[in-house]
Design a protein around this motif. Sequence first.
Motif, PDB file in Angstrom:
ATOM      1  N   GLY A   6       0.765  -1.298   0.038  1.00 20.07           N
ATOM      2  CA  GLY A   6      -0.043  -0.147   0.083  1.00 20.07           C
ATOM      3  C   GLY A   6       0.780   1.445   0.046  1.00 20.07           C
ATOM      4  N   GLU A   7       2.121   1.231  -0.382  1.00 15.41           N
ATOM      5  CA  GLU A   7       2.985   2.374  -0.342  1.00 15.41           C
ATOM      6  C   GLU A   7       3.726   2.103  -2.019  1.00 15.41           C
ATOM      7  N   LEU A   8       3.922   3.206  -2.521  1.00 14.83           N
ATOM      8  CA  LEU A   8       4.807   2.902  -3.588  1.00 14.83           C
ATOM      9  C   LEU A   8       6.119   3.101  -3.348  1.00 14.83           C
TER      10      LEU A   8
ATOM     11  N   ARG B 102      10.195   6.687  -1.324  1.00 15.96           N
ATOM     12  CA  ARG B 102       8.890   5.954  -0.941  1.00 15.96           C
ATOM     13  C   ARG B 102       7.866   7.225  -1.213  1.00 15.96           C
ATOM     14  N   ILE B 103       6.716   6.900  -1.756  1.00 17.80           N
ATOM     15  CA  ILE B 103       5.582   7.779  -2.147  1.00 17.80           C
ATOM     16  C   ILE B 103       4.330   7.267  -1.691  1.00 17.80           C
ATOM     17  N   PRO B 104       3.753   8.105  -0.574  1.00 16.57           N
ATOM     18  CA  PRO B 104       2.521   7.397  -0.058  1.00 16.57           C
ATOM     19  C   PRO B 104       1.376   7.620  -1.439  1.00 16.57           C
TER      20      PRO B 104
ATOM     21  N   LYS C 203      -5.978  -5.395  -9.009  1.00 14.04           N
ATOM     22  CA  LYS C 203      -4.737  -4.962  -7.977  1.00 14.04           C
ATOM     23  C   LYS C 203      -3.475  -4.209  -8.619  1.00 14.04           C
ATOM     24  N   LEU C 204      -3.283  -3.140  -7.938  1.00 12.97           N
ATOM     25  CA  LEU C 204      -2.074  -2.287  -8.525  1.00 12.97           C
ATOM     26  C   LEU C 204      -0.886  -3.023  -8.212  1.00 12.97           C
ATOM     27  N   LEU C 205      -0.257  -3.660  -9.258  1.00  6.37           N
ATOM     28  CA  LEU C 205       1.289  -4.072  -8.879  1.00  6.37           C
ATOM     29  C   LEU C 205       2.528  -2.909  -9.030  1.00  6.37           C
ATOM     30  N   ALA C 206       2.026  -1.725  -9.774  1.00  7.85           N
ATOM     31  CA  ALA C 206       3.190  -0.850  -9.814  1.00  7.85           C
ATOM     32  C   ALA C 206       2.592   0.159 -10.695  1.00  7.85           C
ATOM     33  N   VAL C 207       3.485   1.161 -10.798  1.00 14.82           N
ATOM     34  CA  VAL C 207       3.391   2.390 -11.814  1.00 14.82           C
ATOM     35  C   VAL C 207       4.628   2.538 -12.567  1.00 14.82           C
ATOM     36  N   LEU C 208       4.282   2.824 -13.838  1.00 14.48           N
ATOM     37  CA  LEU C 208       5.244   3.183 -14.768  1.00 14.48           C
ATOM     38  C   LEU C 208       5.177   4.706 -14.993  1.00 14.48           C
ATOM     39  N   ASP C 209       6.599   5.413 -14.583  1.00 18.53           N
ATOM     40  CA  ASP C 209       6.605   6.608 -14.563  1.00 18.53           C
ATOM     41  C   ASP C 209       7.440   7.271 -15.490  1.00 18.53           C
ATOM     42  N   LEU C 210       7.108   8.348 -16.424  1.00 19.06           N
ATOM     43  CA  LEU C 210       7.988   8.818 -17.262  1.00 19.06           C
ATOM     44  C   LEU C 210       8.238  10.340 -17.121  1.00 19.06           C
ATOM     45  N   ASP C 211       9.395  10.822 -17.039  1.00 13.06           N
ATOM     46  CA  ASP C 211       9.458  12.336 -16.817  1.00 13.06           C
ATOM     47  C   ASP C 211      10.258  12.906 -18.009  1.00 13.06           C
TER      48      ASP C 211
END
Length: 159
Positions: free
Chosen positions: A61-63, A76-78, A125-133
């Motif tokens: 439950g935390e990134l 860590r990102i809540p 269910k959330l496994l992960a996020v893909l983040d592109l900046d």
Amino acid sequence: MYDFKITAADKPSLYKDLAAALEALVAGEPDGIANMANAAALIWESLPDLNWAGFYRNVGGELVLGPFQGRAACIRIPFGKGVCGAAAATLDVQRVDDVNAFPGHIACDSASASELVVPIVRDGKLLAVLDLDSPDMARFDAEDEAGCVALGAILAKAI
Ligand code: SME
């Protein structure tokens, strides 16, 4: 050796080639961390004008920071905080043209100007996020979003 040359002229072809390369990279490999690491490297090498490409995993439950390419980042990102946390909390893609206008944006790198975050979900269910900046404002358009959602669908079976 993997030597993917992804240089398509238009975005739909680029993402089609990228999806095919990602399918090939993860085929037969059950280790999710390894697959995320190769996916981050492939995306980083193939998409122009990025300053960060990688994953935050849902750990209880935390990134938590996962495999990535780019500068060292927040660990860590809540859920609910920043662009990644918004994607995690809502399970909706976040495409942000100007991160400085996004409430609660977490500036891991002050060079980042726009961001695309794709939730990776399996069986609801959330496994992960893909983040592109990107250092460019409004770097990501609807075609990038569709292309990265397709990459997320491949990864949902591979991480
Ligand atoms: N900017 C993100 C944090 C992660 S870094 O960009 C790698 C956010 O607001 O969620």
